[in-house]
Scaffold this motif. Structure first.
Motif, PDB file in Angstrom:
ATOM      1  N   ALA A  32     103.396  -8.498  90.003  1.00 26.59           N
ATOM      2  CA  ALA A  32     102.940  -9.767  90.526  1.00 26.59           C
ATOM      3  C   ALA A  32     101.377  -9.575  90.994  1.00 26.59           C
ATOM      4  O   ALA A  32     100.794 -10.249  91.013  1.00 26.59           O
ATOM      5  N   TYR A  33     101.252  -8.407  91.934  1.00 27.11           N
ATOM      6  CA  TYR A  33      99.875  -8.161  92.512  1.00 27.11           C
ATOM      7  C   TYR A  33      98.907  -8.171  91.169  1.00 27.11           C
ATOM      8  O   TYR A  33      97.724  -8.714  91.328  1.00 27.11           O
ATOM      9  N   ALA A  34      99.119  -7.369  90.037  1.00 29.04           N
ATOM     10  CA  ALA A  34      98.418  -7.148  88.919  1.00 29.04           C
ATOM     11  C   ALA A  34      98.020  -8.430  88.185  1.00 29.04           C
ATOM     12  O   ALA A  34      97.008  -8.915  87.810  1.00 29.04           O
ATOM     13  N   SER A  35      99.208  -9.302  88.280  1.00 22.60           N
ATOM     14  CA  SER A  35      98.816 -10.567  87.466  1.00 22.60           C
ATOM     15  C   SER A  35      97.971 -11.399  88.297  1.00 22.60           C
ATOM     16  O   SER A  35      97.116 -12.146  87.739  1.00 22.60           O
ATOM     17  N   TRP A  36      98.220 -11.542  89.644  1.00 21.06           N
ATOM     18  CA  TRP A  36      97.427 -12.274  90.540  1.00 21.06           C
ATOM     19  C   TRP A  36      95.888 -11.568  90.296  1.00 21.06           C
ATOM     20  O   TRP A  36      95.164 -12.476  90.346  1.00 21.06           O
ATOM     21  N   ARG A  37      95.670 -10.476  90.596  1.00 18.11           N
ATOM     22  CA  ARG A  37      94.458  -9.831  90.364  1.00 18.11           C
ATOM     23  C   ARG A  37      93.602 -10.345  88.887  1.00 18.11           C
ATOM     24  O   ARG A  37      92.263 -10.538  88.981  1.00 18.11           O
ATOM     25  N   LEU A  38      94.437 -10.083  87.978  1.00 18.49           N
ATOM     26  CA  LEU A  38      93.849 -10.507  86.672  1.00 18.49           C
ATOM     27  C   LEU A  38      93.366 -12.034  86.614  1.00 18.49           C
ATOM     28  O   LEU A  38      92.359 -12.447  86.237  1.00 18.49           O
ATOM     29  N   ALA A  39      94.336 -12.871  87.032  1.00 24.45           N
ATOM     30  CA  ALA A  39      93.926 -14.355  87.169  1.00 24.45           C
ATOM     31  C   ALA A  39      92.833 -14.684  87.964  1.00 24.45           C
ATOM     32  O   ALA A  39      92.103 -15.275  87.600  1.00 24.45           O
ATOM     33  N   ALA A  40      92.846 -13.871  89.133  1.00 24.49           N
ATOM     34  CA  ALA A  40      91.902 -14.228  90.081  1.00 24.49           C
ATOM     35  C   ALA A  40      90.370 -13.701  89.500  1.00 24.49           C
ATOM     36  O   ALA A  40      89.145 -14.287  89.660  1.00 24.49           O
ATOM     37  N   SER A  41      90.294 -12.775  88.729  1.00 20.06           N
ATOM     38  CA  SER A  41      89.259 -12.138  88.238  1.00 20.06           C
ATOM     39  C   SER A  41      88.716 -13.185  87.005  1.00 20.06           C
ATOM     40  O   SER A  41      87.562 -13.054  86.671  1.00 20.06           O
ATOM     41  N   ASN A  42      89.485 -13.780  86.653  1.00 26.50           N
ATOM     42  CA  ASN A  42      89.125 -15.008  85.548  1.00 26.50           C
ATOM     43  C   ASN A  42      88.731 -16.328  86.240  1.00 26.50           C
ATOM     44  O   ASN A  42      88.646 -17.070  85.262  1.00 26.50           O
ATOM     45  N   GLY A  43      88.560 -16.393  87.513  1.00 30.29           N
ATOM     46  CA  GLY A  43      88.285 -17.692  87.811  1.00 30.29           C
ATOM     47  C   GLY A  43      89.424 -18.550  88.473  1.00 30.29           C
ATOM     48  O   GLY A  43      89.381 -19.577  88.888  1.00 30.29           O
ATOM     49  N   TRP A  44      90.600 -18.150  88.010  1.00 33.08           N
ATOM     50  CA  TRP A  44      91.661 -19.068  88.488  1.00 33.08           C
ATOM     51  C   TRP A  44      91.919 -19.090  89.998  1.00 33.08           C
ATOM     52  O   TRP A  44      91.646 -18.042  90.788  1.00 33.08           O
ATOM     53  N   GLU A  45      92.450 -20.236  90.405  1.00 37.65           N
ATOM     54  CA  GLU A  45      92.603 -20.335  91.761  1.00 37.65           C
ATOM     55  C   GLU A  45      93.915 -21.001  92.122  1.00 37.65           C
ATOM     56  O   GLU A  45      94.175 -21.847  91.452  1.00 37.65           O
ATOM     57  N   PHE A  46      94.802 -20.769  93.013  1.00 40.87           N
ATOM     58  CA  PHE A  46      96.037 -21.268  93.372  1.00 40.87           C
ATOM     59  C   PHE A  46      95.787 -22.389  94.627  1.00 40.87           C
ATOM     60  O   PHE A  46      95.188 -21.927  95.468  1.00 40.87           O
ATOM     61  N   GLU A  47      96.477 -23.402  94.302  1.00 39.12           N
ATOM     62  CA  GLU A  47      96.222 -24.539  95.309  1.00 39.12           C
ATOM     63  C   GLU A  47      97.820 -24.998  95.577  1.00 39.12           C
ATOM     64  O   GLU A  47      98.433 -25.286  94.348  1.00 39.12           O
ATOM     65  N   LEU A  48      98.175 -25.115  96.573  1.00 38.58           N
ATOM     66  CA  LEU A  48      99.498 -25.389  96.984  1.00 38.58           C
ATOM     67  C   LEU A  48      99.514 -27.115  96.720  1.00 38.58           C
ATOM     68  O   LEU A  48      98.633 -27.544  96.819  1.00 38.58           O
ATOM     69  N   PRO A  49     100.653 -27.651  96.286  1.00 37.89           N
ATOM     70  CA  PRO A  49     100.794 -29.033  95.884  1.00 37.89           C
ATOM     71  C   PRO A  49     100.621 -29.755  96.979  1.00 37.89           C
ATOM     72  O   PRO A  49     101.189 -29.300  98.247  1.00 37.89           O
ATOM     73  N   ARG A  50     100.065 -30.999  97.019  1.00 35.38           N
ATOM     74  CA  ARG A  50     100.102 -31.944  98.288  1.00 35.38           C
ATOM     75  C   ARG A  50     101.249 -32.799  98.062  1.00 35.38           C
ATOM     76  O   ARG A  50     101.153 -33.462  97.293  1.00 35.38           O
ATOM     77  N   LEU A  51     102.359 -32.508  99.097  1.00 35.37           N
ATOM     78  CA  LEU A  51     103.272 -33.333  98.976  1.00 35.37           C
ATOM     79  C   LEU A  51     102.950 -34.807  99.818  1.00 35.37           C
ATOM     80  O   LEU A  51     102.450 -34.880 100.781  1.00 35.37           O
TER      81      LEU A  51
END
Length: 85
Positions: A32-51
């Protein structure tokens, strides 16, 4: 499987089951950590949904609807792809 083996294997082998469970947990967290690092290095950002936000309030300044993940390469226009290349 670990729970089954913990209760139904010989008591002398319980340390092996606990080791298997611990290594499985370590492997899952590492993946999970490696997946997050790979995605973050490619410019992906996680945003929580706005309920509770309306569809109009979910649009940003550019008029794009927000989602769980922003900066998706698939969502790039041809002009944006040309600028990156």
């Amino acid at each position: 499987a670990c729970v089954y083996h913990f209760f139904y294997n010989a008591p002398a082998l319980q340390f092996v089951v606990l080791l298997q469970a611990a290594l499985t947990l370590l492997g899952n967290v590492t993946l999970a950590y490696a997946s997050w690092r790979l995605a973050a290095s490619n410019g992906w950002e996680f945003e929580l949904p706005r309920l509770g936000a309306s569809a109009d309030a979910a649009e940003d300044a550019n008029g794009a609807t927000s989602s769980l993940v922003s900066s998706s390469p698939a969502a790039m226009t041809s002009a944006e792809r040309a600028a990156v290349d």
